[in-house]
Design a protein around this motif. Structure first.
Motif, mmCIF file in Angstrom:
data_model
loop_
_atom_site.group_PDB
_atom_site.id
_atom_site.type_symbol
_atom_site.label_atom_id
_atom_site.label_comp_id
_atom_site.label_asym_id
_atom_site.label_seq_id
_atom_site.Cartn_x
_atom_site.Cartn_y
_atom_site.Cartn_z
ATOM 1 N N MET A 1 0.848 -1.163 0.000
ATOM 2 C CA MET A 1 0.000 0.000 0.000
ATOM 3 C C MET A 1 0.906 1.241 0.000
ATOM 4 O O MET A 1 1.941 1.263 0.653
ATOM 5 N N ALA A 2 0.476 2.288 -0.693
ATOM 6 C CA ALA A 2 1.279 3.506 -0.820
ATOM 7 C C ALA A 2 1.237 4.330 0.463
ATOM 8 O O ALA A 2 0.283 4.277 1.219
ATOM 9 N N CYS A 3 2.298 5.066 0.676
ATOM 10 C CA CYS A 3 2.398 5.933 1.856
ATOM 11 C C CYS A 3 1.463 7.125 1.692
ATOM 12 O O CYS A 3 1.383 7.735 0.628
ATOM 13 N N GLY A 4 0.768 7.501 2.732
ATOM 14 C CA GLY A 4 -0.152 8.639 2.680
ATOM 15 C C GLY A 4 0.322 9.805 3.508
ATOM 16 O O GLY A 4 -0.475 10.659 3.894
ATOM 17 N N CYS A 5 1.622 9.872 3.798
ATOM 18 C CA CYS A 5 2.124 10.906 4.698
ATOM 19 C C CYS A 5 2.024 12.309 4.106
ATOM 20 O O CYS A 5 1.945 13.278 4.842
ATOM 21 N N GLN A 6 2.041 12.470 2.805
ATOM 22 C CA GLN A 6 1.940 13.796 2.190
ATOM 23 C C GLN A 6 0.511 14.132 1.769
ATOM 24 O O GLN A 6 0.255 15.209 1.269
ATOM 25 N N LYS A 7 -0.408 13.219 1.984
ATOM 26 C CA LYS A 7 -1.788 13.436 1.543
ATOM 27 C C LYS A 7 -2.478 14.437 2.459
ATOM 28 O O LYS A 7 -2.467 14.301 3.666
ATOM 29 N N ALA A 21 -1.277 23.604 2.857
ATOM 30 C CA ALA A 21 0.110 24.052 2.770
ATOM 31 C C ALA A 21 0.484 24.249 1.309
ATOM 32 O O ALA A 21 -0.054 23.592 0.414
ATOM 33 N N THR A 22 1.402 25.176 1.051
ATOM 34 C CA THR A 22 1.862 25.436 -0.305
ATOM 35 C C THR A 22 2.710 24.268 -0.786
ATOM 36 O O THR A 22 3.621 23.834 -0.089
ATOM 37 N N LEU A 23 2.414 23.766 -1.958
ATOM 38 C CA LEU A 23 3.175 22.671 -2.543
ATOM 39 C C LEU A 23 4.184 23.262 -3.520
ATOM 40 O O LEU A 23 3.814 23.875 -4.520
ATOM 41 N N TYR A 24 5.472 23.102 -3.219
ATOM 42 C CA TYR A 24 6.538 23.607 -4.075
ATOM 43 C C TYR A 24 6.990 22.492 -5.006
ATOM 44 O O TYR A 24 7.259 21.386 -4.570
ATOM 45 N N LYS A 25 7.065 22.805 -6.307
ATOM 46 C CA LYS A 25 7.477 21.830 -7.320
ATOM 47 C C LYS A 25 8.782 22.295 -7.953
ATOM 48 O O LYS A 25 8.915 23.448 -8.337
ATOM 49 N N ASN A 41 7.952 21.615 1.976
ATOM 50 C CA ASN A 41 9.078 22.141 2.728
ATOM 51 C C ASN A 41 9.943 22.986 1.796
ATOM 52 O O ASN A 41 10.664 22.460 0.948
ATOM 53 N N LEU A 42 9.903 24.317 1.954
ATOM 54 C CA LEU A 42 10.636 25.209 1.062
ATOM 55 C C LEU A 42 12.151 25.023 1.126
ATOM 56 O O LEU A 42 12.793 24.971 0.069
ATOM 57 N N ARG A 46 14.506 24.080 -2.142
ATOM 58 C CA ARG A 46 15.664 24.873 -2.575
ATOM 59 C C ARG A 46 16.916 24.014 -2.685
ATOM 60 O O ARG A 46 17.728 24.191 -3.594
ATOM 61 N N THR A 47 17.072 23.049 -1.771
ATOM 62 C CA THR A 47 18.231 22.142 -1.819
ATOM 63 C C THR A 47 18.192 21.289 -3.077
ATOM 64 O O THR A 47 19.205 21.135 -3.771
ATOM 65 N N VAL A 48 17.031 20.738 -3.396
ATOM 66 C CA VAL A 48 16.894 19.915 -4.608
ATOM 67 C C VAL A 48 17.088 20.777 -5.851
ATOM 68 O O VAL A 48 17.722 20.357 -6.826
ATOM 69 N N HIS A 49 16.581 21.996 -5.823
ATOM 70 C CA HIS A 49 16.695 22.925 -6.956
ATOM 71 C C HIS A 49 18.165 23.180 -7.310
ATOM 72 O O HIS A 49 18.521 23.282 -8.486
ATOM 73 N N LYS A 50 19.020 23.247 -6.310
ATOM 74 C CA LYS A 50 20.458 23.476 -6.551
ATOM 75 C C LYS A 50 21.110 22.309 -7.283
ATOM 76 O O LYS A 50 22.108 22.486 -7.967
#
Length: 93
Positions: A1-7, A21-25, A41-42, A46-50
């Motif tokens: 079963m899939a995780c629902g922690c971000q749902k 909450a604002t969803l940043y893509k 989580n902004l 930003r870390t992934v964006h780098k």
């Protein structure tokens, strides 16, 4: 079963109202490519964006967020007093 922690993740404001909450893509190719990561989580976004050259964060957290100015009242205080006085005189007749 899939995780629902971000749902349906929400944040609680000072008034107790629950707002989404604002969803940043993180999107490749200047926003035209595929979404490679999304989070509420902004700092994490930003870390992934780098790690992806040419990627952008949507919605842009650094965009100039100018609040709309409230509509100005074109009626001067003297005009308001005159209008009230005229209204009172009309109701007395």
């Amino acid at each position: 079963m899939a995780c629902g922690c971000q749902k349906n993740q929400t944040t609680v404001t000072a008034s107790g109202a629950r707002v989404p909450a604002t969803l940043y893509k993180v999107t490749l190719n200047g926003g035209d490519g595929p979404v490679v990561f999304q989070t509420t989580n902004l700092p994490q976004a930003r870390t992934v964006h780098k790690n992806y050259p040419g990627s952008v964060i949507d919605p842009d957290p650094d965009a100039d967020k100018t609040a709309e100015e409230p509509a100005t009242d074109d009626t001067a205080p003297a005009d308001v007093a005159a209008a009230i006085e005229a209204a009172l005189q009309n109701t007395d007749s």
